[in-house]
Design a protein around this motif. Structure first.
Motif, PDB file in Angstrom:
ATOM      1  N   SER A 254      -1.710  24.770  41.227  1.00 23.42           N
ATOM      2  CA  SER A 254      -1.099  24.687  42.554  1.00 23.42           C
ATOM      3  C   SER A 254      -0.937  23.252  43.050  1.00 23.42           C
ATOM      4  O   SER A 254      -0.206  23.005  44.016  1.00 23.42           O
ATOM      5  CB  SER A 254      -1.934  25.475  43.573  1.00 23.42           C
ATOM      6  N   VAL A 255      -1.612  22.295  42.404  1.00 19.84           N
ATOM      7  CA  VAL A 255      -1.501  20.905  42.844  1.00 19.84           C
ATOM      8  C   VAL A 255      -0.112  20.373  42.522  1.00 19.84           C
ATOM      9  O   VAL A 255       0.530  20.817  41.562  1.00 19.84           O
ATOM     10  CB  VAL A 255      -2.592  20.028  42.191  1.00 19.84           C
ATOM     11  N   ARG A 256       0.370  19.448  43.323  1.00 14.32           N
ATOM     12  CA  ARG A 256       1.685  18.843  43.116  1.00 14.32           C
ATOM     13  C   ARG A 256       1.463  17.391  42.719  1.00 14.32           C
ATOM     14  O   ARG A 256       0.752  16.654  43.409  1.00 14.32           O
ATOM     15  CB  ARG A 256       2.528  18.912  44.391  1.00 14.32           C
ATOM     16  N   VAL A 257       2.045  16.973  41.602  1.00 16.38           N
ATOM     17  CA  VAL A 257       1.830  15.618  41.093  1.00 16.38           C
ATOM     18  C   VAL A 257       3.122  14.813  41.160  1.00 16.38           C
ATOM     19  O   VAL A 257       4.180  15.264  40.702  1.00 16.38           O
ATOM     20  CB  VAL A 257       1.314  15.631  39.634  1.00 16.38           C
ATOM     21  N   ILE A 258       3.020  13.623  41.740  1.00 19.89           N
ATOM     22  CA  ILE A 258       4.122  12.663  41.738  1.00 19.89           C
ATOM     23  C   ILE A 258       3.713  11.497  40.843  1.00 19.89           C
ATOM     24  O   ILE A 258       2.660  10.893  41.038  1.00 19.89           O
ATOM     25  CB  ILE A 258       4.415  12.112  43.143  1.00 19.89           C
ATOM     26  N   ILE A 259       4.530  11.192  39.860  1.00 18.52           N
ATOM     27  CA  ILE A 259       4.315  10.011  39.038  1.00 18.52           C
ATOM     28  C   ILE A 259       5.000   8.835  39.728  1.00 18.52           C
ATOM     29  O   ILE A 259       6.188   8.893  40.046  1.00 18.52           O
ATOM     30  CB  ILE A 259       4.912  10.194  37.624  1.00 18.52           C
ATOM     31  N   VAL A 260       4.228   7.785  40.001  1.00 22.46           N
ATOM     32  CA  VAL A 260       4.772   6.573  40.621  1.00 22.46           C
ATOM     33  C   VAL A 260       4.467   5.417  39.685  1.00 22.46           C
ATOM     34  O   VAL A 260       3.303   5.146  39.401  1.00 22.46           O
ATOM     35  CB  VAL A 260       4.162   6.324  42.009  1.00 22.46           C
TER      36      VAL A 260
ATOM     37  N   GLY B 266      12.124   8.113  29.235  1.00 22.54           N
ATOM     38  CA  GLY B 266      11.136   8.848  28.461  1.00 22.54           C
ATOM     39  C   GLY B 266       9.925   9.241  29.274  1.00 22.54           C
ATOM     40  O   GLY B 266       9.375  10.334  29.102  1.00 22.54           O
ATOM     41  N   TYR B 267       9.491   8.363  30.173  1.00 16.85           N
ATOM     42  CA  TYR B 267       8.369   8.693  31.030  1.00 16.85           C
ATOM     43  C   TYR B 267       8.723   9.865  31.940  1.00 16.85           C
ATOM     44  O   TYR B 267       7.899  10.741  32.197  1.00 16.85           O
ATOM     45  CB  TYR B 267       7.977   7.481  31.880  1.00 16.85           C
ATOM     46  N   LEU B 268       9.942   9.870  32.447  1.00 18.97           N
ATOM     47  CA  LEU B 268      10.379  10.960  33.314  1.00 18.97           C
ATOM     48  C   LEU B 268      10.321  12.287  32.570  1.00 18.97           C
ATOM     49  O   LEU B 268       9.782  13.276  33.063  1.00 18.97           O
ATOM     50  CB  LEU B 268      11.800  10.692  33.820  1.00 18.97           C
ATOM     51  N   ARG B 269      10.860  12.310  31.376  1.00 19.00           N
ATOM     52  CA  ARG B 269      10.882  13.553  30.600  1.00 19.00           C
ATOM     53  C   ARG B 269       9.459  14.033  30.311  1.00 19.00           C
ATOM     54  O   ARG B 269       9.143  15.211  30.487  1.00 19.00           O
ATOM     55  CB  ARG B 269      11.639  13.323  29.292  1.00 19.00           C
ATOM     56  N   ARG B 270       8.592  13.126  29.864  1.00 17.66           N
ATOM     57  CA  ARG B 270       7.214  13.513  29.556  1.00 17.66           C
ATOM     58  C   ARG B 270       6.464  13.960  30.808  1.00 17.66           C
ATOM     59  O   ARG B 270       5.663  14.902  30.760  1.00 17.66           O
ATOM     60  CB  ARG B 270       6.479  12.334  28.912  1.00 17.66           C
TER      61      ARG B 270
ATOM     62  N   VAL C  59      12.837  13.099  42.443  1.00 18.43           N
ATOM     63  CA  VAL C  59      13.062  12.314  41.235  1.00 18.43           C
ATOM     64  C   VAL C  59      14.023  11.181  41.535  1.00 18.43           C
ATOM     65  O   VAL C  59      15.074  11.404  42.161  1.00 18.43           O
ATOM     66  CB  VAL C  59      13.628  13.183  40.095  1.00 18.43           C
ATOM     67  N   ASP C  60      13.668   9.980  41.101  1.00 15.74           N
ATOM     68  CA  ASP C  60      14.552   8.835  41.266  1.00 15.74           C
ATOM     69  C   ASP C  60      15.905   9.154  40.620  1.00 15.74           C
ATOM     70  O   ASP C  60      15.965   9.481  39.432  1.00 15.74           O
ATOM     71  CB  ASP C  60      13.928   7.611  40.591  1.00 15.74           C
TER      72      ASP C  60
ATOM     73  N   ALA D 246      10.923   5.029  20.806  1.00 15.56           N
ATOM     74  CA  ALA D 246      10.676   6.475  20.893  1.00 15.56           C
ATOM     75  C   ALA D 246       9.959   6.854  22.185  1.00 15.56           C
ATOM     76  O   ALA D 246      10.258   7.882  22.805  1.00 15.56           O
ATOM     77  CB  ALA D 246       9.874   6.936  19.682  1.00 15.56           C
ATOM     78  N   THR D 247       9.012   6.018  22.602  1.00 16.21           N
ATOM     79  CA  THR D 247       8.266   6.281  23.839  1.00 16.21           C
ATOM     80  C   THR D 247       9.187   6.187  25.049  1.00 16.21           C
ATOM     81  O   THR D 247       9.160   7.058  25.937  1.00 16.21           O
ATOM     82  CB  THR D 247       7.110   5.283  23.981  1.00 16.21           C
ATOM     83  N   GLU D 248      10.003   5.146  25.115  1.00 18.86           N
ATOM     84  CA  GLU D 248      10.881   4.957  26.260  1.00 18.86           C
ATOM     85  C   GLU D 248      11.910   6.080  26.385  1.00 18.86           C
ATOM     86  O   GLU D 248      12.388   6.369  27.484  1.00 18.86           O
ATOM     87  CB  GLU D 248      11.595   3.598  26.145  1.00 18.86           C
ATOM     88  N   ASN D 249      12.253   6.689  25.265  1.00 24.61           N
ATOM     89  CA  ASN D 249      13.236   7.764  25.291  1.00 24.61           C
ATOM     90  C   ASN D 249      12.592   9.152  25.390  1.00 24.61           C
ATOM     91  O   ASN D 249      13.297  10.164  25.375  1.00 24.61           O
ATOM     92  CB  ASN D 249      14.133   7.697  24.050  1.00 24.61           C
ATOM     93  N   GLY D 250      11.264   9.193  25.465  1.00 21.30           N
ATOM     94  CA  GLY D 250      10.587  10.460  25.617  1.00 21.30           C
ATOM     95  C   GLY D 250      10.507  11.285  24.355  1.00 21.30           C
ATOM     96  O   GLY D 250      10.366  12.509  24.412  1.00 21.30           O
ATOM     97  N   TRP D 251      10.564  10.637  23.197  1.00 22.16           N
ATOM     98  CA  TRP D 251      10.571  11.355  21.925  1.00 22.16           C
ATOM     99  C   TRP D 251       9.201  11.435  21.268  1.00 22.16           C
ATOM    100  O   TRP D 251       9.069  12.022  20.204  1.00 22.16           O
ATOM    101  CB  TRP D 251      11.576  10.700  20.963  1.00 22.16           C
ATOM    102  N   LEU D 252       8.190  10.830  21.878  1.00 23.42           N
ATOM    103  CA  LEU D 252       6.834  10.949  21.363  1.00 23.42           C
ATOM    104  C   LEU D 252       6.005  11.814  22.329  1.00 23.42           C
ATOM    105  O   LEU D 252       6.189  11.736  23.547  1.00 23.42           O
ATOM    106  CB  LEU D 252       6.166   9.585  21.220  1.00 23.42           C
TER     107      LEU D 252
END
Length: 217
Positions: free
Chosen positions: A90-96, A103-107, A140-141, A210-216
């Motif tokens: 039930s918690v809501r998480v915002i990544i800042v 990639g960070y957004l996708r992960r 989301v930005d 790969a990390t920047e594109n969210g592939w890992l």
């Protein structure tokens, strides 16, 4: 700084960021809002997981890159988000984060986060983002959202992804081979193939791309 019923229950917020100055400054800003209350501050993912279980916040504002906590894999904010969501859906998480990478957004979204914002956003925007996710909305930005959609699927095979993920922790080829249960020659072949597909000159560059594109994972 919206006007609403001051008698209403405050939104409980947990902050996780390894930079104390940023974390404390943001906490001070949030505590000025009549409908927000900072119930905890964490300096890494492991501490965030523990505080989330103890304080039961409504919203967690989570940094992406924080130092690894000895003996755990939860120093990373996205890994910590997944653990927090597993324990309290039930918690809501915002990544800042400072790192505005698709990639960070996708992960982050795969881990269960409902918000992704960059640290250079105006303070009022970040504060309103907390209110919005608490109401059940996503934040989301928009630039990152567009960039994430344009990235496309990973060109790596499942084995190449596994080997490159193991390589992201560093270590010799023999160490990676032991981690993924493959021969050193096979590991070298997979790394070479991954580097070729990603246009990377080195193993580290392949991991970064790969990390920047969210592939890992």
């Amino acid at each position: 700084m919206n006007d609403s019923n001051p008698a209403a229950t405050k939104i409980k917020v947990l902050l996780a960021d390894d930079q104390a100055l940023i974390r404390q400054a943001f906490a001070a800003l949030l505590n000025l809002e009549h409908d927000l209350e900072v119930v905890g501050q964490a300096s890494d993912g492991a501490e965030a997981i523990a505080l989330a279980a103890e304080r039961r916040p409504d919203v967690v504002v989570m940094d992406v890159q924080m130092p690894e906590h000895t003996g755990t894999d939860s120093g990373d904010g996205i890994a910590a988000t997944a653990k927090i969501m597993a324990e309290n859906p039930s918690v809501r998480v915002i990544i800042v984060t400072t790192f505005g990478r698709p990639g960070y957004l996708r992960r982050a979204m795969e881990a269960g986060a409902v918000g992704f914002m960059v640290k250079d956003a105006p303070a009022d925007q970040l504060i309103e983002g907390i209110r919005r996710v608490h109401r059940g909305l996503r934040v989301v930005d928009p630039t990152l959202a567009a960039a994430s959609l344009s990235v496309g699927a990973s060109p790596l095979t499942e084995r190449e992804t596994e080997v490159l993920a193991a390589a992201s922790h560093g270590g010799a080829t023999s160490t990676i081979a032991g981690t993924v249960f493959l021969s050193e020659g096979t590991v070298r072949n997979h790394l070479s193939s991954a580097m070729g597909k990603l246009g990377a000159a080195t193993r580290a560059e392949a991991v970064r791309i790969a990390t920047e594109n969210g592939w890992l994972p």
